[in-house]
Every structure is written in C-alpha cells, then in structure tokens.
Enzyme design. Structure first.
Site, PDB file in Angstrom:
ATOM      1  N   ASP A  38     -38.692   4.314  -7.287  1.00 57.88           N
ATOM      2  CA  ASP A  38     -38.025   5.507  -7.834  1.00 57.88           C
ATOM      3  C   ASP A  38     -38.539   6.874  -7.337  1.00 57.88           C
ATOM      4  OD1 ASP A  38     -37.535   3.298  -9.415  1.00 57.88           O
ATOM      5  OD2 ASP A  38     -38.400   4.165 -11.214  1.00 57.88           O
ATOM      6  N   GLN A  54     -42.642   6.380  -6.719  1.00 61.05           N
ATOM      7  CA  GLN A  54     -43.393   5.195  -7.114  1.00 61.05           C
ATOM      8  C   GLN A  54     -43.906   4.545  -5.834  1.00 61.05           C
ATOM      9  OE1 GLN A  54     -43.570   3.552 -10.764  1.00 61.05           O
ATOM     10  NE2 GLN A  54     -44.008   5.719 -10.474  1.00 61.05           N
ATOM     11  N   ARG A 159     -40.375   4.349 -21.395  1.00 64.77           N
ATOM     12  CA  ARG A 159     -40.891   4.910 -20.139  1.00 64.77           C
ATOM     13  C   ARG A 159     -39.933   5.896 -19.479  1.00 64.77           C
ATOM     14  NH1 ARG A 159     -39.954  -0.627 -19.250  1.00 64.77           N
ATOM     15  NH2 ARG A 159     -38.234  -1.101 -17.819  1.00 64.77           N
TER      16      ARG A 159
END
Ligand code: FRU
Length: 485
Positions: A38, A54, A159
């Site tokens: 991501d 990420q 999250r």
C-alpha cells in the site's frame, strides 16, 4: 524504547542492495529494493510530495512491515530517502502497517500508522514525528487502542488510519475495522491536537454486503460531495463488477462535519483492471485531489521475472473529478512534461489488423478516439506485441464493453488475466487514453469515467502495437513517448 539497530540495518541493506536494481519502470514508483504494498503517508510537505509505502526490503515477499519513503516535485521523478519506520518499538514490534501523514502547525511532519503489538497481535494506532527525512516514534504510543473501540469491534482488525485537518483546525481520522456482524466498517475519530484521540461514530459499514474487513479507508470532500474510499476484502465477485476477493470502492454521499454523519448514496468500483488496491489521496497545493494506489492485487502476486529484485509498484498518480455523477480519474497533468516524439493520425480507417508508422513503444501516452462504422462489432488494440505474445484491449461496440486480456503474454501463473467493464460512448465515439510503462498498462476510457490498471511482464523487446476493427472504424491518435530524462 526503540531498538535503533532495526532501522539502521534496513538503511544499510537498502543503500547497498538498491544499487543492484536495474530494471525499474520509467515513471512508476517501485520499492527501493524488495517488496512494496500500500501507498502510505501521501502528502505535500515542506515543498515536496512525500510517498511512503508498505515495505519489506529483505525479500520479494511480504514480511515484517517497514515504511519505505520517496519524495518528488512532480509525482513522476522520485528520489528515495532512507526507510522512515521500522518495527522497532513496544507498540509496533510486529509491524508498522498502513497509515497517513500531515503537516502540523509547527511545521513538523506527522505520520499516523497502525502498530502491530508483537506478543498479542493487537492492532493499535501510533504516531511518529519528523522533519520529512528522519522520524521519531511518539513516546505516548499507542494513541488509539481497543479502549476506544465501540461495542462489537475487535482490535484484531483495527487499522490504516487516514488523518486530516477539519475546517476548525482540529483533527479527524478514519480507520478500517471489523464489526460484530463479521464484516467491515470505517470508524471516525477526533482529536484537538492530533495526539489525543476519541471515538466519534461509525462512518459507514458493510453489513456483509460490501465484503469483509474494510482496509485502507480515505475520506474527503470533492465538489461538495463526500467520498469515502475503502478496500474491502473477501468480496463476492460479479461478472461485470467486482473481483472475487480484494477490491477498492468509492462510497459517494453527503457528510455533516458537526456530527460526523456520512450518508451513502452510491457505490462505485474505482478501477476495473487486474491490479489496483488500497488507494490513498492527498490534496495538491493547487487544490487538486490526487490519488495513487498499489498497482497489484493480493490475489495475483506472481508472474514477475525471477531475477527481478523489486516487487510491487504504484499506479500513475491521478487527478480525481466528477463527471455525470461518476468519480472519474485522469493522469496527473505533469505527465505532459515527459512527452516527446508526438505522432498523430486523423480519420485513419482501420479494418484488418495493422500497425501504424511511429506508433509503437513501451513507455508512452496515447489517446485514441474511435468512431466505428455501421456494423462494426469490435475494435481491438494489441499492446506489448512481439514473438507471438501480446496483451489485448477490445471494445465490444454493441454491448458497450471494454475487455482487457493479458493471458497471451508470457505469464505462467494460473490465475485470472481478463477483466471487462462498461464504457460510456459519447456521440458514437469512444476515447481511450492508454499509458504504457515497462511493466504496466493503464487505460482511461471515456475521458476517465472508467479506468483499468494492470501489471504486465512482457520481454523488453515487445514494443509492437496493432489495431483492428471488424467492420471498419475511423481512428484519431495522438501518441507521445514518455522520456524520463
Ligand atoms: C492492505 C493491508 C492493510 C495493512 C497492510 C499491511 O493491503 O492489508 O490493511 O495495513 O496491508 O501490509
């Protein structure tokens, strides 16, 4: 307490190993080395765009999550900076998952992300503060835990905070969460100072109709419409709509900032290609809402050459706008700064499969305007052609469908290689803007009303482009090569 050796190891590794990465796309961001998923922390800070991601530098596979970091003036030329975050503290030792960024009034850059608590697996929201290059974890982490979750929600799935500043100067964030009915939701939190947070309301929820866990939410106003982006997992597939599994949706509606109430009116799939997930937006200094997504899908993580030392790339950043009630996308206008070698054709009759002089390449921006003759059933574009391999884009005229098919490229993995979506034809003409880079095909159809983004791994020599119209079509083309220098 942070263990500084974990970030130091990542810095040493990426500095040395990135020198061995030679085969990147020209204008799409890839990880400095290793694995990327991501987009995170997409923001304009201190005179530059920052895009974090990420990141697992040590292999081509997902692993303990770090945040990679790159900066750019134009969203096309990226400079890598040292990894910003590593899983090195009590609150995030199991991984620094997705999140977002903004500039605090005192000029510091604030990162808000999900920390995975190593022993318990709990997901909790954390902060780090920095100068645009080096970041320090906030000693008060975590700042949002299960204690702030409403009844029925769990910190096993809590999250991906997206933070923004409200009109009164206080802060809001939206996170993905899993509710008591086993499906996804987006939760809204508020803060006076961006460090102390409280729950406000459930912004929206799946009710088991729009997939399970909602990952990577984003929320903003565009032309007075409220836009909630979510990436639901485990969606049930439909032939023309969503993929079975991971998808990214735009939930369009109205919003009352004083109460936090979002009222959903419409649902739209954001991209119809094979590879598009976890989009995140930022506001450019000139007011444009710019979106970037991971150009990959969790279901298709293979196909790349075995010697490749990077995995995962971002889409080309896109400008968002509304047209005829739909959320539309166009490539960022900065792309025109890379244009070279303009080749154009007007009213070119296409029938049997043909090539056109000057129309070939692997890094280009090409706009087609196709006007089928009466009785023309289909218009086809062959891309990445060579050695019997190709990707194909087919407009099935009678059905108003656009079909992308990469199954005839040399992709060994045994999974889905075709997608179809509906296109919007204006006055008998379809416009197709196609952006090719070394390892991707991005199609903006009907002035951006539908997009299809997909990854491809053809041999480097595959530069061929062909056209064919069963029954005849008139074609206008403007093609530019995209030169990174
Ligand atoms: C989405 C996601 C996020 C999570 C991250 C972990 O692709 O699963 O929900 O924060 O990836 O890498």
């Amino acid at each position: 307490m942070t263990d500084a050796s974990i970030l130091a190891r990542a810095w040493a590794y990426e500095a040395a190993e990135s020198l061995r990465v030679t085969d990147r796309p020209a204008f799409h961001l890839t990880p400095r080395v290793g694995w990327m998923n991501d987009p995170n922390g997409f923001s304009y800070h201190d005179g530059a765009y920052h895009l974090f991601y990420q990141y697992h530098p040590y292999s081509m596979k997902w692993g303990p999550m770090h945040w990679g970091h790159a900066v750019s003036q134009d969203l096309l030329h990226w400079t890598y900076l040292p990894a910003a975050l590593a899983p090195d503290s009590e609150a995030d030792g199991g991984g620094c998952f997705s999140g977002s960024a903004l500039t605090l009034p005192d000029g510091r850059h604030l990162l808000m992300y999900t920390g995975i608590q190593r022993e318990s697996g709990a997901q909790q929201q954390c902060l780090a503060v920095g100068d645009g290059r080096a970041y320090e974890k906030y000693p008060g982490n975590p700042v949002l835990t299960r204690a702030e979750l409403p009844e029925g929600f769990t910190d096993r799935d809590f999250r991906d905070p997206k933070i923004w500043r409200a009109s009164d100067g206080t802060y809001r964030c939206v996170t993905g969460a899993m509710s008591g009915d086993g499906s996804g939701a987006a939760l809204l939190f508020a803060s006076e100072d961006a460090f102390t947070w409280r729950f406000v309301t459930v912004l929206d929820r799946s009710r088991n109709a729009l997939g399970k866990m909602w990952e990577c939410p984003d929320f903003f106003l565009l032309d007075d419409r409220a836009v909630l982006l979510v990436s639901p997992c485990e969606m049930a597939g439909e032939s023309l709509g969503v993929l079975p599994g991971s998808n990214s949706l735009a939930l369009l509606g109205t919003w009352d900032e004083s109460t936090g109430t979002f009222h959903r009116e419409q649902v739209q799939l954001i991209d119809h290609g094979l590879d598009f997930y976890a989009p995140q937006t930022t506001l450019a200094p000139d007011g444009r809402r710019i979106l970037v997504a991971w150009m990959q899908n969790w279901a298709f993580l293979d196909g790349q050459p075995p010697q490749q030392r990077w995995f995962g790339q971002m889409t080309l950043p896109r400008e968002l706008f509304f047209r005829r009630g739909r959320l539309c996308q166009r490539p960022i206008r900065e792309i025109s700064s890379l244009h070279t070698n303009h080749v154009s054709f007007r009213n070119q009759l296409i029938q049997a499969e043909t090539t056109l002089p000057g129309i070939h390449g692997r890094k280009l921006d090409m706009t087609l305007r196709v006007r089928p003759r009466a009785g023309c059933a289909a218009f086809r574009v062959g891309l990445n052609c060579g050695g019997g391999l190709r990707a194909t884009l087919i407009w099935r005229i009678g059905e108003s469908l656009l079909h992308f098919d990469r199954s005839a490229l040399e992709v060994h993995a045994n999974h889905l290689h075709e997608r179809t979506c509906r296109v919007f034809v204006m006055d008998g003409e379809l416009s197709l803007r196609i952006l090719l880079d070394r390892n991707s095909v991005e199609v903006f159809a009907g002035e951006g009303e539908t997009t299809m983004s997909s990854v491809v791994y053809p041999p480097d020599a595959n530069e061929g482009i062909t056209f064919q119209a069963d029954g005849g079509a008139e074609l206008d083309i403007d093609k530019y090569d995209l030169d990174q220098e």
